[in-house]
Design a protein around this motif. Structure first.
Motif, PDB file in Angstrom:
ATOM      1  N   TYR A  12      30.484 -13.098 -75.358  1.00  0.00           N
ATOM      2  CA  TYR A  12      30.965 -12.279 -76.466  1.00  0.00           C
ATOM      3  C   TYR A  12      31.378 -13.148 -77.657  1.00  0.00           C
ATOM      4  O   TYR A  12      31.286 -12.718 -78.807  1.00  0.00           O
ATOM      5  N   THR A  13      31.852 -14.375 -77.378  1.00  0.00           N
ATOM      6  CA  THR A  13      32.225 -15.281 -78.472  1.00  0.00           C
ATOM      7  C   THR A  13      31.001 -15.681 -79.273  1.00  0.00           C
ATOM      8  O   THR A  13      31.004 -15.627 -80.515  1.00  0.00           O
ATOM      9  N   ILE A  14      29.938 -16.070 -78.584  1.00  0.00           N
ATOM     10  CA  ILE A  14      28.716 -16.499 -79.253  1.00  0.00           C
ATOM     11  C   ILE A  14      28.056 -15.330 -79.975  1.00  0.00           C
ATOM     12  O   ILE A  14      27.688 -15.431 -81.158  1.00  0.00           O
ATOM     13  N   VAL A  15      27.908 -14.204 -79.270  1.00  0.00           N
ATOM     14  CA  VAL A  15      27.239 -13.037 -79.866  1.00  0.00           C
ATOM     15  C   VAL A  15      28.067 -12.480 -81.015  1.00  0.00           C
ATOM     16  O   VAL A  15      27.535 -12.153 -82.086  1.00  0.00           O
ATOM     17  N   GLY A  16      29.389 -12.364 -80.809  1.00  0.00           N
ATOM     18  CA  GLY A  16      30.255 -11.842 -81.865  1.00  0.00           C
ATOM     19  C   GLY A  16      30.236 -12.718 -83.104  1.00  0.00           C
ATOM     20  O   GLY A  16      30.165 -12.224 -84.231  1.00  0.00           O
ATOM     21  N   ALA A  17      30.289 -14.049 -82.897  1.00  0.00           N
ATOM     22  CA  ALA A  17      30.230 -14.976 -84.029  1.00  0.00           C
ATOM     23  C   ALA A  17      28.907 -14.853 -84.764  1.00  0.00           C
ATOM     24  O   ALA A  17      28.862 -14.847 -86.005  1.00  0.00           O
ATOM     25  N   ALA A  18      27.810 -14.734 -84.003  1.00  0.00           N
ATOM     26  CA  ALA A  18      26.486 -14.614 -84.630  1.00  0.00           C
ATOM     27  C   ALA A  18      26.387 -13.342 -85.457  1.00  0.00           C
ATOM     28  O   ALA A  18      25.821 -13.343 -86.564  1.00  0.00           O
ATOM     29  N   ILE A  19      26.948 -12.240 -84.955  1.00  0.00           N
ATOM     30  CA  ILE A  19      26.899 -10.965 -85.679  1.00  0.00           C
ATOM     31  C   ILE A  19      27.730 -11.043 -86.955  1.00  0.00           C
ATOM     32  O   ILE A  19      27.307 -10.583 -88.029  1.00  0.00           O
ATOM     33  N   VAL A  20      28.931 -11.630 -86.850  1.00  0.00           N
ATOM     34  CA  VAL A  20      29.790 -11.773 -88.040  1.00  0.00           C
ATOM     35  C   VAL A  20      29.104 -12.639 -89.092  1.00  0.00           C
ATOM     36  O   VAL A  20      29.093 -12.311 -90.290  1.00  0.00           O
ATOM     37  N   ILE A  21      28.510 -13.740 -88.671  1.00  0.00           N
ATOM     38  CA  ILE A  21      27.840 -14.650 -89.607  1.00  0.00           C
ATOM     39  C   ILE A  21      26.622 -13.990 -90.233  1.00  0.00           C
ATOM     40  O   ILE A  21      26.377 -14.111 -91.442  1.00  0.00           O
ATOM     41  N   ALA A  22      25.851 -13.239 -89.428  1.00  0.00           N
ATOM     42  CA  ALA A  22      24.689 -12.523 -89.969  1.00  0.00           C
ATOM     43  C   ALA A  22      25.123 -11.480 -90.987  1.00  0.00           C
ATOM     44  O   ALA A  22      24.497 -11.330 -92.051  1.00  0.00           O
ATOM     45  N   GLY A  23      26.202 -10.762 -90.679  1.00  0.00           N
ATOM     46  CA  GLY A  23      26.715  -9.775 -91.626  1.00  0.00           C
ATOM     47  C   GLY A  23      27.188 -10.414 -92.917  1.00  0.00           C
ATOM     48  O   GLY A  23      26.930  -9.901 -94.012  1.00  0.00           O
ATOM     49  N   THR A  24      27.850 -11.557 -92.788  1.00  0.00           N
ATOM     50  CA  THR A  24      28.318 -12.282 -93.974  1.00  0.00           C
ATOM     51  C   THR A  24      27.146 -12.742 -94.829  1.00  0.00           C
ATOM     52  O   THR A  24      27.191 -12.674 -96.068  1.00  0.00           O
ATOM     53  N   ALA A  25      26.075 -13.205 -94.177  1.00  0.00           N
ATOM     54  CA  ALA A  25      24.891 -13.651 -94.912  1.00  0.00           C
ATOM     55  C   ALA A  25      24.270 -12.499 -95.691  1.00  0.00           C
ATOM     56  O   ALA A  25      23.845 -12.656 -96.846  1.00  0.00           O
TER      57      ALA A  25
END
Length: 296
Positions: free
Chosen positions: A265-278
């Protein structure tokens, strides 16, 4: 982007990712107010030396109000919120939640300009919210007593960064170094009255004070200088890449030095947050071919 600037970018991300590690170490002993007063004071003293060397006066008579506004929203309030949350949350979770700052900045800008956001930006905002929900919902730390308040404090800190970024865009006649220097002194004065009401719960060791000095000099003073150098050399768009890299270092340092657990969940959650920010920022990296830095 030259090889030298790429290394500066990675180093900056490592520094800012490390700030959550240092807060996680020092906050339980010093408390939020004492820790942040030390942090902004050490940063102010360091930047004062740099300003003297570079001969960049603050021009306080003209800009003192600006420094206090920037100091309040860009340092004093968010630093206090992060330090408060660091007593409960992991460094990894702090780092990833901090990546929501551009999301807040975009929302605040939309409200201020009274303009609807586009479909891509809206998708990014939704992704960012989903990433945060995933992190909060599955991270075992969020079940600890007081975790809900700590998470709210981190999101409020990121919200304040969003206010600061929008405000800073409206001020054109202040040099970047003066912004950092003046706002740190303003933060020192703003946090000082809070300290007597929240004394340090413990006695700091040499290691704790080392973490505090690192927060002030390295994560605030030196980091600002590197960031301003990147903006000058490669532009704000490429410098923004640090937003996507610093959570990765926050997770790495928390795992290596604090033994924090990194779940799926840490990896997936971080990836989703970063993708949304991009998506929200419309970020498109323009690095170009790497070039070796010229030697002098």
């Amino acid at each position: 982007m030259s090889t030298a600037n790429l290394l500066r970018l990675i180093f900056l991300a490592a520094i800012w990712g490390g700030s959550f590690l240092f807060m996680r170490i020092a906050a339980p002993v010093l408390g939020a107010a004492v820790l942040i007063e030390y942090r902004v004071l050490f940063a102010s003293l360091f930047l004062a030396v740099i300003a003297v060397v570079l001969k960049q006066p603050l021009n306080l008579r003209k800009h003192w109000k600006h420094y206090f506004i920037l100091g309040l929203f860009n340092s004093a309030l968010p630093f206090l919120m992060f330090a408060f949350a660091a007593r409960t949350l992991s460094a990894s979770l702090l780092a990833v939640l901090n990546a929501t700052t551009p999301l807040w900045g975009t929302l605040i800008a939309a409200v201020l300009t009274r303009q609807m956001v586009g479909g891509k930006v809206m998708l990014g905002l939704v992704l960012g919210a989903c990433g945060v929900a995933l992190l909060v919902g599955f991270d075992h730390v969020s079940a600890k007593p007081g975790a809900g308040l700590a998470i709210a404090a981190v999101l409020f800190a990121s919200f304040n960064y969003g206010i600061a970024s929008n405000y800073a865009k409206s001020v054109k006649d202040v040099e970047p170094l003066s912004n950092a220097h003046g706002s740190m002194w303003a933060s020192t004065l703003l946090v000082l009255p809070v300290v007597p009401f929240f004394p340090a719960p413990g006695e700091p060791s040499i290691g704790i004070m080392g973490a505090v000095i690192a927060l002030g000099v390295l994560c605030s003073g030196i980091a600002y200088l590197i960031y301003f150098r990147l903006i000058r050399d490669v532009g704000p768009s490429s410098a923004l890449t640090v937003t996507f890299l610093s959570p990765l270092f926050g997770i790495l340092w928390g795992t290596l030095f604090l033994g924090e657990t990194v779940g799926w969940y840490t990896i997936v959650g971080a990836a989703i947050v970063i993708a949304g920010t991009a998506l929200v920022t419309g970020f498109r990296p323009h690095f170009g071919p790497l070039r070796k830095a010229k030697t002098v």
